[in-house]
Design a protein around this motif. Structure first.
Motif, mmCIF file in Angstrom:
data_model
loop_
_atom_site.group_PDB
_atom_site.id
_atom_site.type_symbol
_atom_site.label_atom_id
_atom_site.label_comp_id
_atom_site.label_asym_id
_atom_site.label_seq_id
_atom_site.Cartn_x
_atom_site.Cartn_y
_atom_site.Cartn_z
ATOM 1 N N VAL A 115 2.717 -42.450 18.362
ATOM 2 C CA VAL A 115 3.955 -42.761 18.560
ATOM 3 C C VAL A 115 4.552 -42.524 20.029
ATOM 4 O O VAL A 115 5.191 -42.843 20.574
ATOM 5 N N SER A 145 10.959 -41.760 22.835
ATOM 6 C CA SER A 145 10.280 -41.123 21.741
ATOM 7 C C SER A 145 9.977 -39.639 22.047
ATOM 8 O O SER A 145 10.202 -38.650 21.378
ATOM 9 N N ARG A 146 9.691 -39.628 23.423
ATOM 10 C CA ARG A 146 9.290 -38.221 23.477
ATOM 11 C C ARG A 146 10.448 -37.323 23.964
ATOM 12 O O ARG A 146 10.626 -36.225 23.476
ATOM 13 N N ARG A 192 3.936 -32.229 18.949
ATOM 14 C CA ARG A 192 3.111 -33.291 20.051
ATOM 15 C C ARG A 192 1.838 -33.871 19.544
ATOM 16 O O ARG A 192 1.507 -35.087 19.422
ATOM 17 N N ALA A 220 2.556 -36.550 17.037
ATOM 18 C CA ALA A 220 2.855 -37.657 17.735
ATOM 19 C C ALA A 220 1.721 -38.421 18.278
ATOM 20 O O ALA A 220 1.526 -39.724 18.613
ATOM 21 N N ILE A 263 11.544 -36.320 20.008
ATOM 22 C CA ILE A 263 10.566 -35.674 19.479
ATOM 23 C C ILE A 263 10.492 -34.268 20.010
ATOM 24 O O ILE A 263 10.686 -33.252 19.535
#
Length: 269
Positions: A173, A248-249, A165, A168, A252
């Motif tokens: 991101v 994206s979450r 995290r 990111a 990832i």
């Protein structure tokens, strides 16, 4: 699956969605809706009430689908399966809501109450589904975690989620509050990773007769991924400008959880 059973499952989902809506209406004073929202095209066409109801139906249907897919490998018998699965998903959804404190500046009590309004109905749904599906003598065999293994599991998931995290966050991101709310963002990320580890402990080793890679993918992409995706879709479904961030979450976080699961059981082996 027989048609009669499918009808009962749909009925359980609908009842729990209605219960979810009622709870949100009762706790309306704790609503975290922005004052001047930029609604999505869907919300503009259908209205916020219908859009939110559609999201609730989607998220609860996703949770029910996952339960029906993995019921046989959840440890325990009858209602215990529902308690384990419901607790895992309710915990993940509840803690996920608390990220709104750093992202949008919402009061933590508001996010907690709103999160409970989703967590309680999804927990109830899992219980009802487990009662519906209960079969005598059905008890998925799974080795219990020792205290050391529990600590290792939570540590691995917490570490992987924290590292992934923050990578990111720093690269931009995904949106985060790590610059404006540094301490809260750190502790939320830490807590979220730990809660996913707890969910893994609750569900244990999902089918140790298949390769670890397959089990890790099943936990990451099916159990966590579907529930995470349907939960996070609330934002792009209701508001404009969140599609890329939410996608994206989902990608990832699902990958991080898959890696966490693999490392957890690799260390046990």
């Amino acid at each position: 699956m027989k048609i009669g059973k499918r009808v009962k499952i749909v009925a359980i989902v609908v009842v729990c969605v209605l219960f979810d809506i009622v709870l949100h209406l009762v706790t309306n004073t704790y609503s975290t809706m922005p004052e001047n929202p930029n609604y999505s095209m869907v919300a503009t066409l259908l209205g916020t009430e219908i859009t939110v109801s559609l999201w609730a139906l989607l998220s609860f249907s996703g949770a029910a689908y996952v339960y029906c897919r993995i019921r046989k490998v959840i440890p325990g018998e009858g209602v215990e399966k529902g308690v384990r699965y419901g607790s895992a998903i309710a915990l993940i959804w509840l803690i996920a809501m608390l990220e709104g404190v750093s992202l949008f500046g919402n009061p933590i009590i508001n996010e907690f109450v709103v999160g409970l309004s989703d967590a309680i109905p999804v927990f109830l749904m899992a219980i009802l589904l487990s009662v519906l599906d209960a079969e005598k003598g059905e008890n998925a065999a799974a080795k219990p975690f020792t205290l050391q293994q529990k600590m290792t599991t939570v540590s691995i998931f917490t570490g992987i989620f924290l590292i992934g995290r923050y990578a990111a966050y720093v690269t931009g991101v995904i949106q985060s509050g790590y610059q404006t709310s540094l301490i809260y963002t750190f502790f939320w990320t830490l807590l979220m990773g730990a809660c996913i580890g707890v969910a893994c402990i609750l569900l244990r080793d999902i089918g140790n007769s298949v390769p670890l890679e397959h089990r890790a993918a099943k936990f990451g992409f099916l159990i966590f991924g579907v529930n995470w995706a349907t939960f996070l879709l609330f934002m792009p479904l209701l508001f404009s400008g969140y599609i890329i961030d939410v996608l994206s979450r989902i990608i990832i976080d699902t990958l991080l959880v898959t890696i966490g699961y693999y490392l957890t059981f690799q260390s046990r082996n």
